[in-house]
Design an enzyme around this catalytic site. Structure first.
Site, PDB file in Angstrom:
ATOM      1  N   TYR A  95      60.256 -29.230 -19.295  1.00  0.00           N
ATOM      2  CA  TYR A  95      60.315 -30.694 -19.353  1.00  0.00           C
ATOM      3  C   TYR A  95      60.308 -31.389 -17.985  1.00  0.00           C
ATOM      4  CZ  TYR A  95      65.287 -29.466 -18.886  1.00  0.00           C
ATOM      5  OH  TYR A  95      66.481 -28.931 -18.470  1.00  0.00           O
ATOM      6  N   ARG A 118      70.052 -32.590 -10.971  1.00  0.00           N
ATOM      7  CA  ARG A 118      70.458 -31.252 -11.394  1.00  0.00           C
ATOM      8  C   ARG A 118      69.354 -30.277 -10.980  1.00  0.00           C
ATOM      9  NH1 ARG A 118      69.602 -30.923 -17.171  1.00  0.00           N
ATOM     10  NH2 ARG A 118      67.923 -29.538 -16.560  1.00  0.00           N
ATOM     11  N   HIS A 163      69.731 -26.854 -17.316  1.00  0.00           N
ATOM     12  CA  HIS A 163      70.969 -27.417 -17.899  1.00  0.00           C
ATOM     13  C   HIS A 163      72.095 -26.374 -17.905  1.00  0.00           C
ATOM     14  CE1 HIS A 163      73.591 -29.617 -20.594  1.00  0.00           C
ATOM     15  NE2 HIS A 163      73.580 -28.596 -21.416  1.00  0.00           N
TER      16      HIS A 163
END
Ligand SMILES: Cc1ncc(C[n+]2csc(CCOP(=O)(O)OP(=O)(O)O)c2C)c(N)n1
Length: 378
Positions: free
Chosen positions: A284, A271, A275
């Site tokens: 992260y 990805r 998100h």
């Protein structure tokens, strides 16, 4: 005879014979994800398919960029971008026949559009409306599912029912790596394998479930290995190789249609964006990881193959980009029109028989709206 002598004489009967119920070896995924682009195998790929995949991937990426921009302009409430995952999205839609069904998750708008759903209608739910916006029966696309993995038992139910009625449709259900930790994933795969339902499960392993990396999601050797525990084949594929994903999914669809039962396909991808527009991925994961995946980009991989085979030149690249721009301009223009909303819709379709409380609230809202309209006229 003493107790010890009796024990010495005791010879237990051998247990009843046991054999594995199916040979696990053919169900195991290959050790490496299957790849076609950049290998000798790509020479066999159909030029027409390569060109179609390329055009759809380029348009898909532009759609992702446009939808993300619309969130910044307040035209779209949320958009889970599939930038970097376009090969999985497009190949999933193209692997199906018109009579088959697609069961997407919230990240799979591109697959939904590639099935034929109108690009604006496909964004209805993400715009914040209460319904999906498209008729699921028109293109045989189930609603985009926000609750993780709930689309999987739905797909299995549809496929199983179709098989019982002699209808040879196949259901392809899409889910993320995080979704594989849900109970619904287990129940769907178990039931599908036991009933030999014609379903293909496509897990897009994009590395993260929001901020949770795969290592915290599972201790399995791969997600495809989970298939063996259910008694179905598990396949690993490079999710950025559109031709490989298309081949693996097409094989699984054929296998399901022929009565061979379900397959679990794990596509290894990444990805590239956060998100959703509401997430900050820099909290992260590091830039280097993202940069490494950008160097394994699904569009670049396909472009290199097409160019090397003389199937694409600068003019072809320009034409694909122009088509993508036309789509984006249309999407922008139509998304910028204010939809005609009726606040009374809030009360429609909640219950077949509205509760007394809802009837009361509905009457109150109707009166307030009427008073407001009257005030506006004066
Ligand atoms: C049943 C359920 N639990 C929790 C959530 C909240 N949630 C939304 S997206 C998400 C992460 C899902 O990650 P993954 O399945 O890997 O899919 P991806 O978003 O990476 O495509 C979570 C936990 C949800 N939507 N549904």
């Amino acid at each position: 005879m003493t107790v010890m002598e009796q024990r010495g004489a005791y010879r237990p009967a051998p247990p009843p014979a046991w054999r594995p119920r199916t040979d696990p070896a053919p169900l195991l995924p290959d050790p490496e994800p299957y790849r076609v682009l950049g290998t000798g195998a790509a020479a066999d790929a159909d030029p027409g398919l390569l060109r179609t995949l390329y055009a759809r991937l380029v348009t898909g990426r532009r759609y992702n960029a446009q939808a993300t921009a619309l969130t910044k302009q307040g035209r779209l409430a949320v958009y889970p971008s599939s930038t970097g995952q376009e090969a999985c999205e497009i190949a999933a839609a193209l692997a199906l026949e018109d009579r088959d069904w697609l069961f997407p998750s919230y990240r799979d708008t591109l697959a939904v559009v590639a099935r034929g759903v109108d690009p604006v209608q496909a964004l209805t739910l993400l715009r914040g409306d209460w319904h999906t916006g498209y008729d699921p029966y028109e293109h045989r696309v189930a609603p985009l599912s926000t609750p993780l993995a709930t689309q999987l038992p739905h797909a299995v139910g549809l496929a199983h029912a179709a098989r019982l009625t002699g209808d040879d449709v196949v259901a392809l259900a899409m889910v993320g790596d995080g979704g594989t930790s849900e109970g619904d994933f287990h129940e769907a795969l178990n039931f599908a394998a036991v009933q030999r339902a014609p379903v293909v499960f496509l897990v897009q392993n994009n590395g993260f479930a929001i901020s949770v990396p795969l290592a915290k999601q599972t201790a399995a050797p791969s997600l495809a290995h989970k298939a063996v525990g259910y008694g179905m084949p598990g396949r690993l594929v490079d999710g950025n190789d559109a031709v490989a994903v298309h081949q693996v999914l097409s094989d699984a669809v054929r296998h399901a249609r022929a009565g061979g039962g379900p397959t679990l396909v794990e596509a290894i991808t990444y990805r590239i964006e956060a998100h959703t527009n509401a997430d900050d991925a820099t909290r992260y994961r590091g830039d280097e990881e993202v940069a490494a995946w950008r160097r394994h980009d699904p569009i670049d991989l396909l472009e290199r193959e097409l160019t090397a085979r003389g199937l694409l030149d600068e003019e072809g690249v320009r034409a694909a980009r122009e088509d993508a721009e036309t789509m984006a301009a249309d999407l922008r223009a139509r998304m910028n029109q204010d939809p005609e909303l009726d606040p009374m819709d809030l009360f429609a379709h909640v219950y077949a028989e509205p509760t007394p409380q809802l009837l009361e609230q509905r009457a109150q809202l109707r009166a307030e709206l009427a008073a407001e309209a009257e005030g506006a006229q004066r």
